[in-house]
Structures are given as C-alpha cells and as structure tokens.
Design an enzyme around this catalytic site. Structure first.
Site, PDB file in Angstrom:
ATOM      1  N   ILE A 230      38.384  22.065  22.911  1.00 53.10           N
ATOM      2  CA  ILE A 230      36.484  21.286  23.281  1.00 53.10           C
ATOM      3  C   ILE A 230      36.708  19.960  23.551  1.00 53.10           C
ATOM      4  O   ILE A 230      36.857  18.963  22.526  1.00 53.10           O
ATOM      5  CB  ILE A 230      35.917  21.475  22.587  1.00 53.10           C
ATOM      6  CG1 ILE A 230      36.205  23.325  21.717  1.00 53.10           C
ATOM      7  CG2 ILE A 230      35.140  21.465  22.545  1.00 53.10           C
ATOM      8  CD1 ILE A 230      35.851  23.364  20.611  1.00 53.10           C
ATOM      9  N   GLY A 251      44.760  20.240  18.307  1.00 56.47           N
ATOM     10  CA  GLY A 251      43.851  18.662  18.613  1.00 56.47           C
ATOM     11  C   GLY A 251      42.550  19.166  19.510  1.00 56.47           C
ATOM     12  O   GLY A 251      42.255  20.392  19.704  1.00 56.47           O
ATOM     13  N   ARG A 252      42.181  17.567  19.750  1.00 57.61           N
ATOM     14  CA  ARG A 252      40.411  18.014  20.255  1.00 57.61           C
ATOM     15  C   ARG A 252      39.810  19.575  20.063  1.00 57.61           C
ATOM     16  O   ARG A 252      39.294  20.124  21.224  1.00 57.61           O
ATOM     17  CB  ARG A 252      41.177  18.484  22.078  1.00 57.61           C
ATOM     18  CG  ARG A 252      41.264  16.603  22.201  1.00 57.61           C
ATOM     19  CD  ARG A 252      41.266  16.819  23.914  1.00 57.61           C
ATOM     20  NE  ARG A 252      41.234  15.514  24.184  1.00 57.61           N
ATOM     21  CZ  ARG A 252      41.737  15.008  25.384  1.00 57.61           C
ATOM     22  NH1 ARG A 252      41.221  16.284  26.741  1.00 57.61           N
ATOM     23  NH2 ARG A 252      41.405  13.758  25.556  1.00 57.61           N
ATOM     24  N   ALA A 253      39.412  19.783  18.639  1.00 61.12           N
ATOM     25  CA  ALA A 253      38.725  21.164  18.010  1.00 61.12           C
ATOM     26  C   ALA A 253      37.919  20.983  17.427  1.00 61.12           C
ATOM     27  O   ALA A 253      37.680  20.997  15.815  1.00 61.12           O
ATOM     28  CB  ALA A 253      39.827  21.638  17.637  1.00 61.12           C
TER      29      ALA A 253
END
Length: 464
Positions: A230, A251-253
C-alpha cells in the site's frame, strides 16, 4: 412449456440481481457513499462492455458474475532493467522501463509482459461494482478511480497484473477521488501496489474486510513475499482502515508519506519479513489500535518522521481525555515492536468526521478477520455500522457494526529515487517459502522474440 421455462429463468436472473446488490453500508470516513444507488443491477457480457460501463457517467450497479480476463496482448522483447534489489534472478522482480527514468543506470534486459496491466480500468462516478458469490474476478487489469466520486467496490478478486515485474500494474488506484468504499476485495499477484492513492487528495475512503495476499513467485525482497503493498502519499486524506487481512508481505504495508490521517483498527497482519508501517513524512498522523501483528519482522519502520500513536498496555487510558473512551491495545506475537505513542496524533484525530464505529476486543480480531475478509464472505459478516463509537465486550459475538468507518489516503509521488528499492530492502529476509502456483499466464524475465511494443505509459500512481 417453453414460456414457463422462460419465466422461471427470468425470475431466477432477477433474484440473482437482487441478491447481488451491495451488502451493508459504508462506515467511517467513507460513510454516505452510495455508489450506483437504486440502479438496476446488470452483468456485462464481456470485457468490452465492462470497460464501457465502468467509465461512463451513468449510475450503475455492475455485477461481476464471472471472470473478466484482460490478458492476451503481450509486449515481447521489450525494455526492462535489473534493479539492485533483484539478487535472486527469476525469483525476484525486474522492472519494466516505463519512461520516467526510474531504471536509471540499472543494467538493461528484455522481457515479456502483458500490456493490460500497465493502465487500469477507468471508473466513472456513481458506480457499485459488486461480485456475485465468489465468482467475481478481474484478471490482468486493476481499477483506476481518478477524478471521480461515489464509488463502491465489493466482493471481487483482482489478480495477475504482471506480478514478476516492478511497474507491472496497480490493483486499485485512487487520485482526486471522494466517497469511495472498498470492501470484501481480494488482491493478489500484482507487479506493483495493491492499493495506491495518487497525486490529488482523495477525501473520504473506507477500506474494510479486504484480503491483501502477498504470496508470490517473484519477490522484490527475494523471499516469496510481495513488497509493494500500500502506498499513500496524498495530503489531507482521512483513512479508516479496518478488519483487513494483510499477509505474506515484506514492506509498505502501508507506506504513508504526506500530511494525512489514518485510523487503523482491528486488522490482522501476518507473516511480514520486512516492515508493516512506514510513516515517512512530518505531518502524517497514524492512529493504530486493536490490531493483531503475528510473525512481523518489524511493525514500524523507524526511519520515518511522521507521527504514530500505537496503543499498548501502557497507553490504553491515554485516549480517555481526548476521545472520551479507552484505547484498545494492539497484540504482537513473534513481532518486533518499539513503543510509539505520540499524543499529537490524538489531538489531530477528526473523530467527529469519522463518525460511529465499533472496535472489537483484540482477542477476537484474528478469528473474525480470517472468517470474513476477502471474497465470497459477505453473508458471513455483512458490512454494517454501529450506533456509537464503542468497544465491543469480549464476550460478544464478533459481528461488524452497521456502519464502521474506513478511509484511504491520497498520494503525491515523491521525486524519483533511482535506488529506492535497494534502500528499502536492507532488512535481511529468510529463505523463500513455497510460492503460490503460477497463474493462468505470465511472461518471463527475459525474452528475445516478438515485435509488440508497450502502450503509451501514463504514470498516474506513484514514482518510488
């Protein structure tokens, strides 16, 4: 007899249409979203009709009653690059050269990918996009909800957007949108972001009961876990993110990187080999309560400068003076966690705008989310709202309130960073687990045949 059979068939179709209406009502910042409203539900015949109906200005309830497969227009012998993050060859992700300079000085290679994934399906205003049972699948393309408002997406599976390539495609992209409810959606096998909010603010969005499945054969972190989960970089967004299942990621969560507000509660994070939250920029406020983190390498990336209030057993009472209720502590099992309780987040919390929500006790969250998040589970949970902001008693049955808020942020892309992937993959990761079987058709990292060329590329989601 033929007439009777026709009447019976018509009645059955009508019943299916009625049953396929949107279930429940949006809650939180996305409350008030009505989508296609009372428009007669209808199922498009093919991908061409689906594309047309999604993009027009007519209020519609569009039934996704089967798989709509957009794959088949391949770009062969096309330009890609090998980023520093790909240290594992075919088990990693190379990147499609999309003309924005991202590949920089990375070594070049040729590749085969499907053109469909690079640009999503445009969605116009006043649309309800509703899956029927567990049959609703959009394969090869995502949804592009840009410059529009009043959209509901419920009970569909978006999958296979060039999962082996960075820049292969985003599943759901918002930019300058308002009143959007994403509910009971499953996203898997994408090349880039599962959910992204783009350049202009998307004011009121609810993201609830969704499954983000990062299981992959091609991993930017070289461990069978999807990295690009996300990305939210828009200013002045208000997001309630609730009852979602985020698993097998690295990552990017999420990554939240511009002044905005996220209320994140009753979600279940499982099996993340990197980091969950990356709250990057000053002015960003993220309020995290009542969530379950299980087998998460790092719940928060310490590099960011944004403000986080993550509730633990020592800060539950802090909410009382500001919100008039006790906060719900998060639960962590086999997960790295650093206490962060910046009270400026509570001061900035727009509780009056979020409205009424019900927060489950944390010991009920994992079971509830596993039973209800994703496709084909509408009858199990319903997406409803409560009559007041409250904490459900631990003895109560975990049923979603009749209107619980969920909202998503908008994103403004940062300057292109040539080594962005390398920089964000410094955490060591374990050996690659057994990956999900390869879907219906995917390209290869390298190719020497064919003469197709990629479509004109419009970068509308993010640049890092």
């Amino acid at each position: 007899m033929a007439i009777i059979r026709s009447v019976i068939a018509a009645t059955a179709l009508l019943g299916a249409a009625v049953n396929a209406q949107v279930v429940g009502t949006p809650f939180g910042f996305g409350a008030g979203t009505t989508g296609g409203g009372d428009a007669t539900p209808a199922a498009p015949a093919d991908t061409a009709e689906l594309t047309e109906w999604l993009a027009d200005d007519e209020p519609r309830v569009i039934l996704i009653d089967k798989e709509f497969n957009f794959l088949g227009d391949e770009c062969t012998d096309c330009e890609c690059c090998i980023p520093d993050s790909n240290t594992c060859g075919d088990a990693g992700q190379n990147a499609i050269e999309v003309g924005i300079g991202w590949c920089g000085d990375y070594p070049t290679t040729t590749c085969t990918y499907d053109n469909a994934g690079l640009d999503g399906l445009d969605v116009g205003p006043n649309k309800s996009i509703v899956g029927v049972g567990d049959a609703g699948v959009i394969r090869g393309k995502g949804l592009r909800i840009h410059g529009t408002e009043n959209v509901i997406v419920q009970n569909i599976h978006i999958t296979e957007l060039n999962p082996q390539y960075i820049w292969g495609g985003d599943a759901i992209s918002l930019d300058g949108a308002d009143k959007v409810w994403i509910d009971h959606v499953k996203i898997s096998l994408v090349g880039r972001q599962m959910f992204v909010t783009g350049y202009e603010s998307s004011g009121s969005v609810t993201f609830s009961n969704n499954e983000l499945d990062g299981t992959t054969d091609w991993s930017a972190s070289c461990d069978g876990h999807h990295y690009w989960t996300i990305l939210a970089l828009g200013e002045n967004d208000k997001v309630t993110f609730a009852n979602n299942y985020i698993h097998t990621t690295s990552g990017r969560a999420p990554k939240v990187g511009a002044p905005s507000f996220w209320h994140v509660y009753n979600n279940y994070w499982s099996d993340n080999t990197g980091h969950a939250f990356d709250v990057e920029e000053s002015g960003t406020n993220v309020f995290i309560e009542g969530n379950v983190f299980e087998d998460i390498n790092s719940a928060y990336n310490d590099d960011g400068t944004g403000a986080i209030f993550a509730v633990d057993s020592g800060s539950e009472a802090t909410c009382s003076s500001v919100l008039g209720r006790t906060c719900v502590a998060n639960s962590l099992t086999n997960s790295e966690y650093t206490a962060v309780a910046d009270e400026s987040v509570l001061s900035a919390f727009p509780a009056d705008e979020e409205g009424d929500i019900t927060i489950l006790p944390v010991d009920q969250v994992a079971a509830y989310v596993l039973a209800n998040a994703g496709v084909g589970k509408l009858s199990a949970s319903g997406s409803t709202s409560g009559s007041s902001s409250s904490i459900a008693p631990s003895s109560s049955v975990p049923v979603i309130p009749t209107s619980t808020p969920l909202v998503y942020p908008t994103f403004t892309p940062p300057a292109v960073e040539t080594n962005a992937i390398q920089k964000e993959h410094e955490v060591s990761t374990p050996a690659v687990p057994t990956p999900t079987p390869v879907p219906s058709s995917v390209g290869s990292h390298g190719s020497t045949a064919g003469s197709s060329h990629p479509p004109a590329f419009s970068r509308t989601s993010f640049e890092s």
